[in-house]
Scaffold this motif. Structure first.
Motif, PDB file in Angstrom:
ATOM      1  N   PHE A   1     -41.960 -64.575 -58.357  1.00  0.00           N
ATOM      2  CA  PHE A   1     -41.728 -63.194 -58.770  1.00  0.00           C
ATOM      3  C   PHE A   1     -42.445 -62.180 -57.889  1.00  0.00           C
ATOM      4  O   PHE A   1     -42.042 -61.022 -57.824  1.00  0.00           O
ATOM      5  CB  PHE A   1     -42.105 -62.987 -60.236  1.00  0.00           C
ATOM      6  CG  PHE A   1     -41.175 -63.689 -61.185  1.00  0.00           C
ATOM      7  CD1 PHE A   1     -39.801 -63.615 -61.035  1.00  0.00           C
ATOM      8  CD2 PHE A   1     -41.672 -64.443 -62.223  1.00  0.00           C
ATOM      9  CE1 PHE A   1     -38.937 -64.266 -61.903  1.00  0.00           C
ATOM     10  CE2 PHE A   1     -40.822 -65.092 -63.106  1.00  0.00           C
ATOM     11  CZ  PHE A   1     -39.457 -65.001 -62.942  1.00  0.00           C
ATOM     12  N   ASN A   2     -43.490 -62.611 -57.192  1.00  0.00           N
ATOM     13  CA  ASN A   2     -44.218 -61.718 -56.278  1.00  0.00           C
ATOM     14  C   ASN A   2     -43.749 -61.853 -54.833  1.00  0.00           C
ATOM     15  O   ASN A   2     -44.411 -61.382 -53.913  1.00  0.00           O
ATOM     16  CB  ASN A   2     -45.719 -61.969 -56.386  1.00  0.00           C
ATOM     17  CG  ASN A   2     -46.268 -61.497 -57.714  1.00  0.00           C
ATOM     18  OD1 ASN A   2     -45.969 -60.402 -58.169  1.00  0.00           O
ATOM     19  ND2 ASN A   2     -47.069 -62.328 -58.361  1.00  0.00           N
ATOM     20  N   ASN A   3     -42.627 -62.531 -54.637  1.00  0.00           N
ATOM     21  CA  ASN A   3     -42.025 -62.703 -53.302  1.00  0.00           C
ATOM     22  C   ASN A   3     -42.957 -63.386 -52.309  1.00  0.00           C
ATOM     23  O   ASN A   3     -42.934 -63.098 -51.120  1.00  0.00           O
ATOM     24  CB  ASN A   3     -41.524 -61.364 -52.749  1.00  0.00           C
ATOM     25  CG  ASN A   3     -40.365 -60.840 -53.549  1.00  0.00           C
ATOM     26  OD1 ASN A   3     -39.398 -61.551 -53.776  1.00  0.00           O
ATOM     27  ND2 ASN A   3     -40.467 -59.619 -54.000  1.00  0.00           N
ATOM     28  N   GLU A   4     -43.751 -64.313 -52.808  1.00  0.00           N
ATOM     29  CA  GLU A   4     -44.601 -65.139 -51.954  1.00  0.00           C
ATOM     30  C   GLU A   4     -43.904 -66.483 -51.753  1.00  0.00           C
ATOM     31  O   GLU A   4     -43.072 -66.883 -52.570  1.00  0.00           O
ATOM     32  CB  GLU A   4     -45.971 -65.353 -52.618  1.00  0.00           C
ATOM     33  CG  GLU A   4     -46.741 -64.066 -52.843  1.00  0.00           C
ATOM     34  CD  GLU A   4     -47.982 -64.272 -53.694  1.00  0.00           C
ATOM     35  OE1 GLU A   4     -48.358 -65.437 -53.956  1.00  0.00           O
ATOM     36  OE2 GLU A   4     -48.565 -63.258 -54.115  1.00  0.00           O
ATOM     37  N   PRO A   5     -44.234 -67.194 -50.687  1.00  0.00           N
ATOM     38  CA  PRO A   5     -43.597 -68.508 -50.468  1.00  0.00           C
ATOM     39  C   PRO A   5     -43.906 -69.481 -51.612  1.00  0.00           C
ATOM     40  O   PRO A   5     -45.050 -69.592 -52.041  1.00  0.00           O
ATOM     41  CB  PRO A   5     -44.218 -68.999 -49.162  1.00  0.00           C
ATOM     42  CG  PRO A   5     -44.785 -67.787 -48.509  1.00  0.00           C
ATOM     43  CD  PRO A   5     -45.146 -66.833 -49.607  1.00  0.00           C
ATOM     44  N   THR A   6     -42.874 -70.140 -52.084  1.00  0.00           N
ATOM     45  CA  THR A   6     -43.029 -71.163 -53.119  1.00  0.00           C
ATOM     46  C   THR A   6     -42.756 -72.526 -52.516  1.00  0.00           C
ATOM     47  O   THR A   6     -42.179 -72.628 -51.433  1.00  0.00           O
ATOM     48  CB  THR A   6     -42.036 -70.936 -54.276  1.00  0.00           C
ATOM     49  OG1 THR A   6     -40.711 -70.989 -53.759  1.00  0.00           O
ATOM     50  CG2 THR A   6     -42.280 -69.614 -54.980  1.00  0.00           C
ATOM     51  N   ASP A   7     -43.173 -73.563 -53.221  1.00  0.00           N
ATOM     52  CA  ASP A   7     -42.831 -74.909 -52.789  1.00  0.00           C
ATOM     53  C   ASP A   7     -41.314 -75.052 -52.856  1.00  0.00           C
ATOM     54  O   ASP A   7     -40.657 -74.451 -53.704  1.00  0.00           O
ATOM     55  CB  ASP A   7     -43.484 -75.958 -53.686  1.00  0.00           C
ATOM     56  CG  ASP A   7     -44.982 -76.075 -53.440  1.00  0.00           C
ATOM     57  OD1 ASP A   7     -45.478 -75.492 -52.456  1.00  0.00           O
ATOM     58  OD2 ASP A   7     -45.656 -76.749 -54.244  1.00  0.00           O
ATOM     59  N   ARG A   8     -40.792 -75.841 -51.970  1.00  0.00           N
ATOM     60  CA  ARG A   8     -39.354 -76.079 -51.934  1.00  0.00           C
ATOM     61  C   ARG A   8     -39.071 -77.532 -52.247  1.00  0.00           C
ATOM     62  O   ARG A   8     -39.903 -78.401 -52.076  1.00  0.00           O
ATOM     63  CB  ARG A   8     -38.782 -75.728 -50.555  1.00  0.00           C
ATOM     64  CG  ARG A   8     -38.711 -74.247 -50.319  1.00  0.00           C
ATOM     65  CD  ARG A   8     -37.632 -73.656 -51.189  1.00  0.00           C
ATOM     66  NE  ARG A   8     -37.682 -72.206 -51.199  1.00  0.00           N
ATOM     67  CZ  ARG A   8     -37.181 -71.479 -52.172  1.00  0.00           C
ATOM     68  NH1 ARG A   8     -36.622 -72.040 -53.193  1.00  0.00           N
ATOM     69  NH2 ARG A   8     -37.243 -70.175 -52.120  1.00  0.00           N
ATOM     70  N   VAL A   9     -37.862 -77.766 -52.654  1.00  0.00           N
ATOM     71  CA  VAL A   9     -37.415 -79.113 -52.967  1.00  0.00           C
ATOM     72  C   VAL A   9     -37.017 -79.797 -51.674  1.00  0.00           C
ATOM     73  O   VAL A   9     -36.253 -79.245 -50.886  1.00  0.00           O
ATOM     74  CB  VAL A   9     -36.245 -79.067 -53.967  1.00  0.00           C
ATOM     75  CG1 VAL A   9     -35.749 -80.451 -54.278  1.00  0.00           C
ATOM     76  CG2 VAL A   9     -36.675 -78.346 -55.235  1.00  0.00           C
ATOM     77  N   THR A  10     -37.543 -80.989 -51.427  1.00  0.00           N
ATOM     78  CA  THR A  10     -37.256 -81.745 -50.220  1.00  0.00           C
ATOM     79  C   THR A  10     -35.774 -82.081 -50.142  1.00  0.00           C
ATOM     80  O   THR A  10     -35.194 -82.584 -51.100  1.00  0.00           O
ATOM     81  CB  THR A  10     -38.065 -83.059 -50.214  1.00  0.00           C
ATOM     82  OG1 THR A  10     -39.431 -82.753 -50.419  1.00  0.00           O
ATOM     83  CG2 THR A  10     -37.901 -83.799 -48.920  1.00  0.00           C
ATOM     84  N   GLY A  11     -35.173 -81.766 -49.022  1.00  0.00           N
ATOM     85  CA  GLY A  11     -33.778 -82.120 -48.809  1.00  0.00           C
ATOM     86  C   GLY A  11     -32.772 -81.154 -49.388  1.00  0.00           C
ATOM     87  O   GLY A  11     -31.576 -81.296 -49.161  1.00  0.00           O
ATOM     88  N   TYR A  12     -33.224 -80.154 -50.143  1.00  0.00           N
ATOM     89  CA  TYR A  12     -32.291 -79.189 -50.719  1.00  0.00           C
ATOM     90  C   TYR A  12     -31.833 -78.212 -49.652  1.00  0.00           C
ATOM     91  O   TYR A  12     -32.630 -77.681 -48.892  1.00  0.00           O
ATOM     92  CB  TYR A  12     -32.935 -78.412 -51.864  1.00  0.00           C
ATOM     93  CG  TYR A  12     -32.038 -77.323 -52.418  1.00  0.00           C
ATOM     94  CD1 TYR A  12     -30.959 -77.643 -53.225  1.00  0.00           C
ATOM     95  CD2 TYR A  12     -32.273 -75.991 -52.119  1.00  0.00           C
ATOM     96  CE1 TYR A  12     -30.122 -76.653 -53.724  1.00  0.00           C
ATOM     97  CE2 TYR A  12     -31.445 -74.992 -52.617  1.00  0.00           C
ATOM     98  CZ  TYR A  12     -30.378 -75.336 -53.418  1.00  0.00           C
ATOM     99  OH  TYR A  12     -29.558 -74.348 -53.905  1.00  0.00           O
TER     100      TYR A  12
END
Length: 94
Positions: free
Chosen positions: A74-85
């Motif tokens: 919600f604060n437009n900071e980098p979040t963890d991503r799902v591998t392979g998505y």
């Protein structure tokens, strides 16, 4: 006309949530600063993170992790991503 809120994710007026997603102060903060669109997008990312990382939401550390990721989202900071998505909008059709 639907209620609107100034969404901190998108920095503009958008349709508001109908009710707070959490009880207490945290829920009130979300309902006054997060749009319905942003909340729905967060729900999708949250589901992918829980599944990919095999989180047990009964465990305090899993809940803490998800709340940290939610704040970042919600604060437009980098979040963890799902591998392979791969986001469908990133696919180039030939």
């Amino acid at each position: 006309m639907a209620n609107t809120v100034f969404c901190k994710k998108y920095q503009k007026e958008l349709e508001a949530l109908e009710r707070a997603p959490f009880p207490g102060a945290r829920g009130q903060e979300i309902i006054t600063t997060v749009s319905k669109q942003a909340w729905q997008e967060w729900q999708t990312l949250q589901t992918m993170l829980i599944n990919e990382k095999q989180l047990n939401m009964m465990m305090p550390e899993s809940r803490k992790y998800i709340m940290e990721q939610m704040d970042k989202f919600f604060n437009n900071e980098p979040t963890d991503r799902v591998t392979g998505y791969v986001d469908p909008s990133d696919i180039i059709e030939l």
